[in-house]
Design a protein around this motif. Sequence first.
Motif, short mmCIF file in Angstrom:
data_model
loop_
_atom_site.label_atom_id
_atom_site.label_comp_id
_atom_site.label_asym_id
_atom_site.label_seq_id
_atom_site.Cartn_x
_atom_site.Cartn_y
_atom_site.Cartn_z
N CYS A 126 0.84 -1.20 0.00
CA CYS A 126 0.00 0.00 0.00
C CYS A 126 0.87 1.25 0.00
O CYS A 126 1.73 1.41 0.88
CB CYS A 126 -0.88 -0.03 1.25
N ASP A 127 0.65 2.15 -0.99
CA ASP A 127 1.47 3.36 -1.04
C ASP A 127 0.81 4.54 -0.31
O ASP A 127 1.29 5.65 -0.36
CB ASP A 127 1.82 3.73 -2.49
N ALA A 128 -0.31 4.30 0.36
CA ALA A 128 -0.98 5.40 1.08
C ALA A 128 -0.17 5.78 2.33
O ALA A 128 0.44 4.93 2.97
CB ALA A 128 -2.38 4.97 1.49
N GLN A 129 -0.19 7.06 2.63
CA GLN A 129 0.51 7.58 3.82
C GLN A 129 -0.49 7.72 4.97
O GLN A 129 -1.68 7.90 4.73
CB GLN A 129 1.09 8.97 3.50
N PRO A 130 0.02 7.70 6.22
CA PRO A 130 -0.90 7.99 7.34
C PRO A 130 -1.56 9.35 7.13
O PRO A 130 -0.90 10.31 6.75
CB PRO A 130 0.03 8.02 8.56
N GLY A 131 -2.85 9.40 7.34
CA GLY A 131 -3.57 10.65 7.15
C GLY A 131 -4.21 10.76 5.78
O GLY A 131 -4.96 11.69 5.51
N GLU A 132 -3.93 9.80 4.90
CA GLU A 132 -4.53 9.84 3.56
C GLU A 132 -5.85 9.07 3.55
O GLU A 132 -5.94 7.97 4.10
CB GLU A 132 -3.60 9.15 2.55
N LEU A 133 -6.84 9.67 2.89
CA LEU A 133 -8.15 9.03 2.73
C LEU A 133 -8.22 8.49 1.31
O LEU A 133 -8.10 9.26 0.35
CB LEU A 133 -9.25 10.06 2.97
N ARG A 134 -8.37 7.16 1.16
CA ARG A 134 -8.36 6.57 -0.19
C ARG A 134 -9.57 5.66 -0.37
O ARG A 134 -10.14 5.18 0.60
CB ARG A 134 -7.08 5.75 -0.38
N ARG A 135 -9.91 5.39 -1.61
CA ARG A 135 -10.97 4.43 -1.90
C ARG A 135 -10.37 3.03 -1.91
O ARG A 135 -9.28 2.81 -2.45
CB ARG A 135 -11.61 4.71 -3.28
N VAL A 136 -11.09 2.11 -1.30
CA VAL A 136 -10.57 0.74 -1.15
C VAL A 136 -11.70 -0.24 -1.48
O VAL A 136 -12.84 -0.02 -1.11
CB VAL A 136 -10.08 0.53 0.32
N ARG A 137 -11.34 -1.31 -2.20
CA ARG A 137 -12.31 -2.39 -2.41
C ARG A 137 -12.04 -3.46 -1.37
O ARG A 137 -10.91 -3.91 -1.20
CB ARG A 137 -12.19 -2.98 -3.81
N ILE A 138 -13.07 -3.87 -0.64
CA ILE A 138 -12.90 -4.88 0.40
C ILE A 138 -12.88 -6.27 -0.26
O ILE A 138 -13.79 -6.60 -1.03
CB ILE A 138 -14.03 -4.79 1.45
N VAL A 139 -11.84 -7.04 0.03
CA VAL A 139 -11.72 -8.36 -0.61
C VAL A 139 -11.97 -9.54 0.33
O VAL A 139 -12.37 -10.61 -0.11
CB VAL A 139 -10.34 -8.54 -1.32
N SER A 140 -11.73 -9.33 1.64
CA SER A 140 -12.06 -10.43 2.56
C SER A 140 -12.28 -9.91 3.96
O SER A 140 -11.89 -8.79 4.31
CB SER A 140 -10.95 -11.49 2.55
N SER A 141 -12.92 -10.76 4.77
CA SER A 141 -13.29 -10.37 6.12
C SER A 141 -12.64 -11.35 7.10
O SER A 141 -12.87 -12.55 7.02
CB SER A 141 -14.82 -10.41 6.22
N GLY A 142 -11.80 -10.83 8.00
CA GLY A 142 -11.10 -11.69 8.97
C GLY A 142 -11.77 -11.63 10.33
O GLY A 142 -12.92 -11.20 10.45
N THR A 143 -11.04 -12.04 11.37
CA THR A 143 -11.63 -12.11 12.71
C THR A 143 -12.03 -10.71 13.20
O THR A 143 -13.18 -10.49 13.58
CB THR A 143 -10.64 -12.72 13.72
N ASN A 144 -11.07 -9.79 13.17
CA ASN A 144 -11.36 -8.46 13.70
C ASN A 144 -11.15 -7.34 12.68
O ASN A 144 -11.16 -6.17 13.05
CB ASN A 144 -10.48 -8.16 14.91
N SER A 145 -10.89 -7.71 11.45
CA SER A 145 -10.62 -6.66 10.47
C SER A 145 -10.94 -7.14 9.06
O SER A 145 -11.17 -8.33 8.83
CB SER A 145 -9.15 -6.24 10.54
N LEU A 146 -10.95 -6.17 8.16
CA LEU A 146 -11.20 -6.46 6.74
C LEU A 146 -9.89 -6.29 5.98
O LEU A 146 -9.03 -5.51 6.39
CB LEU A 146 -12.22 -5.46 6.20
N ALA A 147 -9.77 -7.00 4.85
CA ALA A 147 -8.65 -6.78 3.96
C ALA A 147 -9.18 -6.15 2.69
O ALA A 147 -10.28 -6.48 2.24
CB ALA A 147 -7.94 -8.09 3.65
N GLY A 148 -8.38 -5.21 2.13
CA GLY A 148 -8.85 -4.54 0.93
C GLY A 148 -7.71 -4.21 0.00
O GLY A 148 -6.54 -4.44 0.31
N GLU A 149 -8.08 -3.68 -1.20
CA GLU A 149 -7.05 -3.20 -2.12
C GLU A 149 -7.43 -1.79 -2.58
O GLU A 149 -8.61 -1.47 -2.73
CB GLU A 149 -6.85 -4.16 -3.30
N LEU A 150 -6.37 -1.01 -2.83
CA LEU A 150 -6.60 0.38 -3.26
C LEU A 150 -7.27 0.38 -4.63
O LEU A 150 -6.97 -0.47 -5.46
CB LEU A 150 -5.28 1.13 -3.35
N ILE A 151 -8.14 1.35 -4.84
CA ILE A 151 -8.77 1.51 -6.15
C ILE A 151 -8.06 2.68 -6.82
O ILE A 151 -7.95 3.76 -6.24
CB ILE A 151 -10.26 1.82 -6.01
#
Length: 440
Positions: free
Chosen positions: A414-439
């Motif tokens: 992920c090339d996003a920096q802390p404080g950046e708001l980006r669009r993300v596609r959610i690809v999977s759902s784990g125990t306490n979090s989701l995994a996604g990829e940048l759009i």
Amino acid sequence: MSAPKKLYIKTYGCQMNVYDSERMAESLGGQGYVETQSPDDADMILLNTCHIREKAAEKVYSELGRFKGLKAQKPDLKIGVAGCVAQAEGEEIMRRQPLVDLVVGPQSYHRLPEMEAKAGAGAKVLDTDFPEEDKFEKLARRPKAKRGPTAFLTVQEGCDKFCAFCVVPYTRGAEVSRPVDRVLREAEDLVERGVREITLLGQNVNAYHGAGPDGDMTLAQLIWELDKVEGLERIRFTTSHPNDMMDDLIEAHATCKKLMPYLHLPVQAGSDKILKRMNRSHTADSYLRLIERIRAARPDILISGDFIVGFPEETEEDFQATLDLVEEVTYGTAYSFKYSTRPGTPAAERAQVDPAEADDRLRRLQALLTRQQRQVQDSMVGREVGVLFEKAGRLPGQMVGKSDYLHAVHVADCDAQPGELRRVRIVSSGTNSLAGELIG
Ligand code: 5AD
Ligand code: SF4
């Protein structure tokens, strides 16, 4: 120049305490204190306490006991108790635990520097007043210190609702709203320091009625003012009472892009008999109709709630009504508690439910709520959401942040920096979090 003194603050309880602890640290910064993460090298230890349920206060006393050795080694060490246990217990704390030097209630934090000076001179100091002056003005923030992307901002404090189980109206006092211009100034300052998302805090935040240029403003009007703050990308607020959910606030959820689709709206119970005894002044049905109106305005909104089981005189049938209500709403997150007697509150005098029965109800309610939480989280898979990135993840190249719905999301490579708001596609759902990829 002498080495800075070290301050260790331990925070219990709600988000307002987190906010208050930050402000206390900043105000004691003016007295030459820097924060430390360990009590062992501290010159001052402050416990910012919570009194909402009984175990919290007991934890404070046992935590205080553990500082005995430290104080014996370092007689100049100052130990303070702040927060709602300080307010509720007052002098009793010093009686029960003589190593405490300072007791300060939530309405007196702006007096902390003076109190610290007196404690430094060897006095025992206590302040649990409800003073007239504006503590927030006196608790000025230290300018320019860099902040992370998210922050809390208290806009309203105290509560006039007097739910029969709750200590808040006694420990935090009557409802007070901060004036609009002061909230805006603080928000602008936070944004200058790197904040992109602000959560407005209040025990009854949607009852906000702060003074504006042309009379009092509602929470929705305040949100629209904040909407104009450039660089601020997201607005949240918590905690709301169903009876103060005004039309303009519901409307803002439909029209204000910066206002996130998440609402913490405690109901506490699903039986009208119990709601009445709780002095909640809403019914299960009025709550359900309210949720319908909110979802009509913002269909994807994630609803969060608080529940109490085993309130005095709650029968199995009453409890079943809570389960039924939960089934109707579908909560994305929820906090559920076994009723705990708070001395001085009206419900404390009433006949208690058998504790084993209450435990069993809590287990059943939590099983249902966990199932719903899972279902709501899993339903995010395949969707596009905004993610405000906060920090690097555990794996190399990974970044983590929060979705619009407040789910934790991690993105690999992920090339996003802390404080950046980006669009993300959610690809999977784990125990306490989701995994996604940048759009894009
Ligand atoms: N016992 C159990 N839970 C309580 N809460 C408040 N007071 C009590 C109590 N005496 C819960 C309510 C409230 C949340 C912050 O804590 O659900 O919404
Ligand atoms: Fe406590 Fe009820 Fe006020 Fe919430 S609304 S802080 S539960 S008295």
